[in-house]
Scaffold this active site. Structure first.
Site, PDB file in Angstrom:
ATOM      1  N   LYS A 174       0.899  -1.165   0.151  1.00 50.59           N
ATOM      2  CA  LYS A 174       0.015   0.045   0.127  1.00 50.59           C
ATOM      3  C   LYS A 174       0.733   1.316  -0.074  1.00 50.59           C
ATOM      4  CE  LYS A 174      -4.197  -1.726   0.543  1.00 50.59           C
ATOM      5  NZ  LYS A 174      -5.295  -1.339  -0.608  1.00 50.59           N
ATOM      6  N   ASP A 230      -0.235  -0.850  -4.668  1.00 49.31           N
ATOM      7  CA  ASP A 230      -1.745  -0.505  -4.900  1.00 49.31           C
ATOM      8  C   ASP A 230      -1.477   0.961  -4.227  1.00 49.31           C
ATOM      9  OD1 ASP A 230      -4.398   0.161  -4.641  1.00 49.31           O
ATOM     10  OD2 ASP A 230      -4.722  -1.277  -3.466  1.00 49.31           O
ATOM     11  N   GLU A 289      -1.737  -0.850  -9.071  1.00 52.22           N
ATOM     12  CA  GLU A 289      -3.091  -0.760  -8.948  1.00 52.22           C
ATOM     13  C   GLU A 289      -3.614   0.500  -8.566  1.00 52.22           C
ATOM     14  OE1 GLU A 289      -4.424  -3.990  -6.118  1.00 52.22           O
ATOM     15  OE2 GLU A 289      -6.315  -2.858  -5.630  1.00 52.22           O
ATOM     16  N   LYS A 318     -14.738  -6.607  -6.051  1.00 52.64           N
ATOM     17  CA  LYS A 318     -15.038  -6.931  -4.561  1.00 52.64           C
ATOM     18  C   LYS A 318     -16.613  -7.141  -4.427  1.00 52.64           C
ATOM     19  CE  LYS A 318     -11.003  -4.235  -3.041  1.00 52.64           C
ATOM     20  NZ  LYS A 318     -10.604  -2.928  -2.698  1.00 52.64           N
TER      21      LYS A 318
HETATM   22 MG    MG Z   1      -7.050  -1.514  -4.015  1.00 56.03          MG
END
Ligand code: MG
Length: 371
Positions: A163, A191, A218, A267
């Site tokens: 992240k 990401d 991402e 998701k």
């Molecule tokens: Mg993501």
């Protein structure tokens, strides 16, 4: 088999350590659990983990949608009629995908139990035997992220999702620090969670990361800017994945029409559950894009629902459902299915998860019964 009663529980799942992404820090994870009971006494479990930053749904709003709009209208419906259930929910409330996902997952769970099969058997059958599971590194100082990555490699992990998304210079330092520490053979995905905002910043970052070797990048830019993704994809050899920019059919249609991504992160909480995720996967496959099943950090219930979709689809090439590894307390037993660095889905009926109702009671802050 008709729905007799729906119970809604607002719970708080304690995290082992805070989860930090570019747009928020989570000390614990609030979640809404749905317990569906049929007239014949079968029980199905569902879960909603709304993310206000991604779908605009708040926790309180999602609870209210379930309690006041969806649940009362679903009493008496047959939970095996997925298409009809979704049409009914869509006619009651526009969007609200996390609330709808909770109902959808509970319907699939109870249907699997009724028929005596795992949920994956209802949506294409078992395709994947197991999946490599990726460790997600929260944003931190470069040295701290590198140290955590090294620890996880020692535990057996072979891939990371980093992240990032603070600013280009410090993010490049984070990524390089992790790569230097773990070596060339470990896969690194990055990401950005929209943090680089636009294509200019993103291309600048990619120019500095040429030697690093990324699996994919991402959601570097703001969710709505599909055109920026088109530009980035046309100018880099690093595969690009859209996450926050893909929720529903409309988003997918634009991404396909513009050829805006190599991969999409589906998701259940963004699209409305198992049924909708299947439809999105079929659209992506048609367009030659690979899919990932991602997570909002759901408990064993929402995570296993995602696994059933992932394991039944050829077009799914990665999964990132790691909630049960990150919670210090969980209401289900999915954690036992994680055999690092793999996840192995069992063959139990429905979602295949056993629910600890005393733990549910312990974590519940408030609840309602609709019958
Ligand atoms: Mg993501």
């Amino acid at each position: 088999m008709n729905i007799k009663q729906l119970e809604i529980f607002a719970i708080d799942l304690p995290l082992i350590e805070p989860f930090i992404v570019s747009y928020d820090t989570y000390p614990s994870m609030p979640s809404i659990i749905v317990k569906l009971t049929t007239e014949c006494g079968l029980v199905g479990w569902g879960e909603a983990v709304p993310d206000d930053h991604v779908t605009g749904e708040t926790f309180e709003g999602t609870y209210a949608v379930l309690k006041h709009r969806l649940a009362p209208q679903l009493i008496g419906e047959n939970p095996m009629n997925f298409e009809r259930i979704h049409e009914l929910m869509d006619s009651l409330v526009k969007n609200a995908p996390a609330a709808k996902a909770a109902i959808d997952i509970a319907c699939f769970d109870v249907t699997g139990k009724k028929l005596g099969v795992p949920v994956y058997q209802l949506i294409g059958g078992r395709y994947h035997e197991n999946f490599p599971i990726t460790h997600v590194l929260s944003i931190g100082e470069p040295e701290k992220m590198a140290m955590q990555a090294a620890e996880k490699v020692a535990e057996g992990y072979r891939s990371f999702k980093m992240k990032v998304g603070r600013d280009v210079a410090s993010d490049v330092a984070r990524i390089k620090a992790v790569r230097e520490r773990v070596g060339e053979t470990i896969a690194i995905r990055v990401d950005v969670n929209q943090g680089w905002r636009n294509s200019g910043n993103t291309l600048q970052a990619l120019a500095q990361l040429e030697e690093v070797g990324l699996d994919w990048l991402e959601q570097p830019v703001v969710a709505d800017d599909i055109d920026a993704m088109v530009e980035i994809k046309s100018k880099t050899a690093v595969p690009v994945m859209i996450d926050e920019g893909i929720c529903n059919f409309r988003d997918m249609r634009e991404i396909i029409a513009k050829r805006a991504a190599d991969k999409v992160n589906i998701k259940l909480m963004k699209c409305g559950g198992i049924y909708r995720a299947n439809q999105l996967a079929a659209m992506a496959e048609m367009a030659g894009m690979e899919c990932q099943i991602g997570s909002m950090l759901e408990s064993s219930i929402g995570s296993s629902a995602g696994f059933h979709v992932a394991f039944s689809k050829k077009v799914m090439t990665s999964v990132e459902l790691t909630g049960p590894l990150k919670f210090s307390k969980d209401i289900g037993n999915l954690r036992a299915s994680y055999k690092i660095p793999f996840i192995e889905l069992g063959t139990g009926v429905g979602l295949g998860v056993e629910i600890d109702e005393s733990m549910l009671a312990e974590l519940t802050q408030y609840s309602d019964v609709i019958r």
